[in-house]
Motif scaffolding. Structure first.
Motif, PDB file in Angstrom:
ATOM      1  N   ALA A 400      42.266  11.687  68.795  1.00  0.00           N
ATOM      2  CA  ALA A 400      43.470  12.145  69.474  1.00  0.00           C
ATOM      3  C   ALA A 400      43.392  11.960  70.982  1.00  0.00           C
ATOM      4  O   ALA A 400      44.407  11.912  71.677  1.00  0.00           O
ATOM      5  N   THR A 401      42.177  11.825  71.520  1.00  0.00           N
ATOM      6  CA  THR A 401      42.008  11.677  72.969  1.00  0.00           C
ATOM      7  C   THR A 401      41.756  10.235  73.396  1.00  0.00           C
ATOM      8  O   THR A 401      41.565   9.969  74.580  1.00  0.00           O
ATOM      9  N   GLY A 402      41.730   9.305  72.441  1.00  0.00           N
ATOM     10  CA  GLY A 402      41.555   7.910  72.800  1.00  0.00           C
ATOM     11  C   GLY A 402      40.474   7.230  71.972  1.00  0.00           C
ATOM     12  O   GLY A 402      39.892   7.822  71.062  1.00  0.00           O
ATOM     13  N   GLU A 403      40.212   5.974  72.293  1.00  0.00           N
ATOM     14  CA  GLU A 403      39.224   5.197  71.560  1.00  0.00           C
ATOM     15  C   GLU A 403      37.804   5.516  72.037  1.00  0.00           C
ATOM     16  O   GLU A 403      37.575   5.757  73.218  1.00  0.00           O
ATOM     17  N   THR A 404      36.869   5.494  71.097  1.00  0.00           N
ATOM     18  CA  THR A 404      35.468   5.757  71.415  1.00  0.00           C
ATOM     19  C   THR A 404      34.603   5.080  70.368  1.00  0.00           C
ATOM     20  O   THR A 404      35.089   4.275  69.563  1.00  0.00           O
ATOM     21  N   ARG A 405      33.302   5.378  70.373  1.00  0.00           N
ATOM     22  CA  ARG A 405      32.356   4.846  69.400  1.00  0.00           C
ATOM     23  C   ARG A 405      31.699   5.999  68.653  1.00  0.00           C
ATOM     24  O   ARG A 405      31.614   7.117  69.169  1.00  0.00           O
ATOM     25  N   VAL A 406      31.205   5.723  67.455  1.00  0.00           N
ATOM     26  CA  VAL A 406      30.569   6.766  66.660  1.00  0.00           C
ATOM     27  C   VAL A 406      29.390   7.383  67.413  1.00  0.00           C
ATOM     28  O   VAL A 406      29.210   8.610  67.408  1.00  0.00           O
ATOM     29  N   TYR A 407      28.569   6.573  68.083  1.00  0.00           N
ATOM     30  CA  TYR A 407      27.388   7.118  68.740  1.00  0.00           C
ATOM     31  C   TYR A 407      27.734   8.057  69.892  1.00  0.00           C
ATOM     32  O   TYR A 407      26.923   8.918  70.250  1.00  0.00           O
ATOM     33  N   GLU A 408      28.916   7.913  70.455  1.00  0.00           N
ATOM     34  CA  GLU A 408      29.348   8.847  71.498  1.00  0.00           C
ATOM     35  C   GLU A 408      29.467  10.263  70.947  1.00  0.00           C
ATOM     36  O   GLU A 408      29.341  11.245  71.687  1.00  0.00           O
ATOM     37  N   LEU A 409      29.706  10.386  69.649  1.00  0.00           N
ATOM     38  CA  LEU A 409      29.872  11.700  69.027  1.00  0.00           C
ATOM     39  C   LEU A 409      28.540  12.431  68.853  1.00  0.00           C
ATOM     40  O   LEU A 409      28.530  13.636  68.589  1.00  0.00           O
ATOM     41  N   LEU A 410      27.418  11.705  69.002  1.00  0.00           N
ATOM     42  CA  LEU A 410      26.102  12.268  68.712  1.00  0.00           C
ATOM     43  C   LEU A 410      25.337  12.708  69.953  1.00  0.00           C
ATOM     44  O   LEU A 410      24.187  13.135  69.863  1.00  0.00           O
ATOM     45  N   HIS A 411      25.964  12.629  71.122  1.00  0.00           N
ATOM     46  CA  HIS A 411      25.254  12.936  72.363  1.00  0.00           C
ATOM     47  C   HIS A 411      24.712  14.359  72.402  1.00  0.00           C
ATOM     48  O   HIS A 411      23.680  14.614  73.015  1.00  0.00           O
ATOM     49  N   ALA A 412      25.399  15.294  71.765  1.00  0.00           N
ATOM     50  CA  ALA A 412      24.974  16.695  71.806  1.00  0.00           C
ATOM     51  C   ALA A 412      23.840  17.004  70.841  1.00  0.00           C
ATOM     52  O   ALA A 412      23.295  18.110  70.858  1.00  0.00           O
ATOM     53  N   GLY A 413      23.466  16.035  69.991  1.00  0.00           N
ATOM     54  CA  GLY A 413      22.374  16.267  69.050  1.00  0.00           C
ATOM     55  C   GLY A 413      22.751  17.185  67.904  1.00  0.00           C
ATOM     56  O   GLY A 413      21.870  17.806  67.300  1.00  0.00           O
ATOM     57  N   ARG A 414      24.039  17.264  67.581  1.00  0.00           N
ATOM     58  CA  ARG A 414      24.511  18.091  66.470  1.00  0.00           C
ATOM     59  C   ARG A 414      24.932  17.201  65.305  1.00  0.00           C
ATOM     60  O   ARG A 414      25.115  15.991  65.456  1.00  0.00           O
ATOM     61  N   GLY A 415      25.074  17.813  64.122  1.00  0.00           N
ATOM     62  CA  GLY A 415      25.648  17.087  63.016  1.00  0.00           C
ATOM     63  C   GLY A 415      27.118  16.810  63.273  1.00  0.00           C
ATOM     64  O   GLY A 415      27.778  17.526  64.029  1.00  0.00           O
ATOM     65  N   VAL A 416      27.634  15.770  62.649  1.00  0.00           N
ATOM     66  CA  VAL A 416      29.034  15.393  62.825  1.00  0.00           C
ATOM     67  C   VAL A 416      29.646  15.075  61.463  1.00  0.00           C
ATOM     68  O   VAL A 416      29.102  14.254  60.711  1.00  0.00           O
ATOM     69  N   LEU A 417      30.754  15.729  61.133  1.00  0.00           N
ATOM     70  CA  LEU A 417      31.572  15.315  59.997  1.00  0.00           C
ATOM     71  C   LEU A 417      32.706  14.483  60.570  1.00  0.00           C
ATOM     72  O   LEU A 417      33.636  15.012  61.189  1.00  0.00           O
ATOM     73  N   LEU A 418      32.612  13.183  60.404  1.00  0.00           N
ATOM     74  CA  LEU A 418      33.625  12.265  60.904  1.00  0.00           C
ATOM     75  C   LEU A 418      34.647  12.056  59.798  1.00  0.00           C
ATOM     76  O   LEU A 418      34.365  11.454  58.767  1.00  0.00           O
ATOM     77  N   ASP A 419      35.830  12.579  60.021  1.00  0.00           N
ATOM     78  CA  ASP A 419      36.906  12.570  59.035  1.00  0.00           C
ATOM     79  C   ASP A 419      37.872  11.450  59.394  1.00  0.00           C
ATOM     80  O   ASP A 419      38.601  11.527  60.375  1.00  0.00           O
TER      81      ASP A 419
END
Length: 524
Positions: A400-419
């Motif tokens: 919703a905030t724009g284009e990015t990459r999957v690895y950008e979601l992992l910077h915080a070192g948390r699990g991610v449910l990518l829906d």
């Protein structure tokens, strides 16, 4: 307690582990027996998967700035082409271990990691609540240091491993290799040079302007590992093998090593764990050792942090050995093969010629490149989805905030449910303190996966903090059609998750809930 976790050893493995633990909020203390930064630079590069794990934490940029990309690596000095690998980093990044440690130390300091240099571990005890170390310090004599867990990242002669009583079986050395960082008045041609001779093999690599890394290998000679090694030792070996020392002078570092291949019989004994060379040693063919250690740290870090923080039961730590032991086992096997292939007798040279031709075939090159770089690694995982257990591709996505990459979601070192349109967020809600739910749309219809090629973009994927896929589900065909018609990112069909199409869809929901519980502990 002096810390929640004590890491012994401030090499790349120990520093990376300390960064991972601190990122997760764990109070970590690093003990290093050398008072200053070590001058040696045994490793000379990092492979694609290691660059990826640095990228997953937003750490890759300074390494890329300081390093030099090389189009390929090697298998026993037979060139491998990395340019076709399914990664954003299809190359070997040439960068000295001393630079790697410098950059990791800087990042650790920014995170608030405490490092005590000049502290040498001399004793270890553990009970049901903690592990205690006897530490010899430069000025205070000996003191006791206590923590919930201790991780030995203190190299192939690990004191922690020995004190913990962990066995280290394997095969003994069959050769002697010398390594020196020197200046050369008459360097051989090329950035990377290797030449076999009747009495051994000599390699020369240009690292920085004006100086080189020279390595000699002589089979069926095993030196006493404790005997002194000098600049003259290296010169004499070069003269014996090649008839020249290339005008070498001004040595910065000289080292000797062999091809002993050993592995700890357990990576964990109660509250003591091992990582990096403390858990496995091998001949450095293919440049896999440092990379494997950093990846050990990334596998262990989030699991240990989850247990320390009380999110997951202690049995989660057993998955560290279960997943990483086979990885080192494979590396030990391929380095044994590489050292056997490096012999210079007529029979082995004929075999090398044949192997060089085979490696010229794309499938053989891809197989060996995936193994050397660890991009093909797949941990055991529940479910039949082709992504399960593999490292998640760094696919382009739109949120919703724009284009990015999957690895950008992992910077915080948390699990991610990518829906990606499946509407799976409600299932993960009870884990929201540990797992980020991200709604997005894949920018491509397929994701590139090493050894598999193009795989259809999933409908949802649960990503562990180390970047491996814990669970994945295919996209719903109707949801894809809606997305093609212009739906907002993340607003796909949710029938697979609300039971609208009947009980046949329930196993996917139950499988996701099971994966969340297995990897992130009980729901809150």
């Amino acid at each position: 307690m002096d810390a929640e976790v004590i890491v012994v050893g401030a090499g790349p493995t120990g520093l990376m582990l300390a960064c991972e633990l601190r990122l997760a909020g764990v109070d970590v203390l690093v003990l290093e027996r050398f008072a200053g930064h070590k001058p040696d630079s045994r490793a000379g590069g990092i492979h694609a998967r290691t660059i990826e794990v640095l990228d997953q934490r937003g750490m890759a940029a300074p390494f890329l700035e300081r390093g030099e990309p090389l189009a390929g690596g090697h298998f026993s000095a037979i060139p491998l082409d990395f340019s076709g690998m399914e990664t954003r980093y299809p190359y070997l990044l040439k960068i000295l271990q001393s630079r790697i440690e410098e950059l990791l130390s800087e990042h650790a300091a920014r995170l608030g990691v405490r490092v005590r240099r000049g502290d040498e571990v001399t004793g270890l005890r553990q009970d049901a609540t903690a592990a205690e170390l006897d530490v010899r310090t430069p000025g205070d004599g000996t003191r006791r240091t206590r923590a919930g867990y201790v991780v030995g990242c203190d190299g192939g002669r690990s004191t922690v491993r020995k004190l913990a009583g962990i066995g280290f079986p394997g095969t003994p050395a069959t050769l002697t290799a010398l390594l020196g960082d020197v200046e050369l008045a008459e360097p051989p041609g090329g950035l990377v040079f290797q030449e076999p001779h009747e009495r051994g093999t000599i390699s020369v690599i240009g690292f920085e302007p004006g100086w080189y890394r020279v390595m000699t290998t002589q089979h069926d000679r095993v030196a006493d590992p404790d005997s002194p090694v000098t600049f003259e030792t290296l010169r004499e070996a070069c003269l014996e093998i090649a008839g020249t020392d290339y005008g070498m002078s001004r040595p910065r570092w000289i080292s000797r090593f062999g091809d002993a291949a050993r592995q700890a019989d357990s990576y964990r004994s109660g509250r003591v764990l091992l990582a990096g060379d403390a858990a496995h040693i091998h001949y450095p063919s293919g440049g896999q050792g440092l990379n494997m250690g950093v990846q050990d740290a990334v596998n262990l870090g989030w699991k240990l942090a989850s247990v320390v923080r009380g999110h997951a039961p202690e049995r989660l730590l057993d998955t560290y050995h279960a997943e990483r032991y086979p990885v080192a086992e494979r590396v030990l096997a391929n380095t044994r093969a590489q050292t056997a292939l490096a012999r210079t007798d007529a029979h082995t040279m004929a075999l090398r010629e044949l192997m060089a031709k085979l490696i010229g075939f794309g499938d053989v090159n891809a197989h060996l490149a995936g193994m050397i770089t660890a991009l093909d690694l797949r941990y055991p995982a529940a479910g039949a989805h082709p992504l399960a257990g593999r490292r998640v591709p760094d696919a382009g996505i739109a949120t919703a905030t724009g284009e990015t990459r999957v690895y950008e979601l992992l910077h915080a070192g948390r699990g991610v449910l990518l829906d990606l349109g499946a509407g799976a967020g409600a299932v993960a809600a009870p884990w929201k303190d540990r797992v980020d739910h991200v709604q997005a749309r894949s920018l491509a219809a397929t994701w590139a996966v090493p050894s598999l090629g193009a795989v259809a973009a999933p409908g949802a994927v649960l990503i562990r903090p180390d970047g491996h896929v814990a669970w994945a589900a295919d996209a719903d065909a109707d949801a894809d059609a809606d997305a093609d018609a212009g739906d907002d990112a993340g607003a796909g069909d949710v029938r697979a998750w609300d039971g609208g199409d009947g009980a046949a869809e329930a196993p996917d929901r139950d499988a996701l809930r099971g994966a969340l519980g297995d990897w992130f502990g009980p729901p809150r």
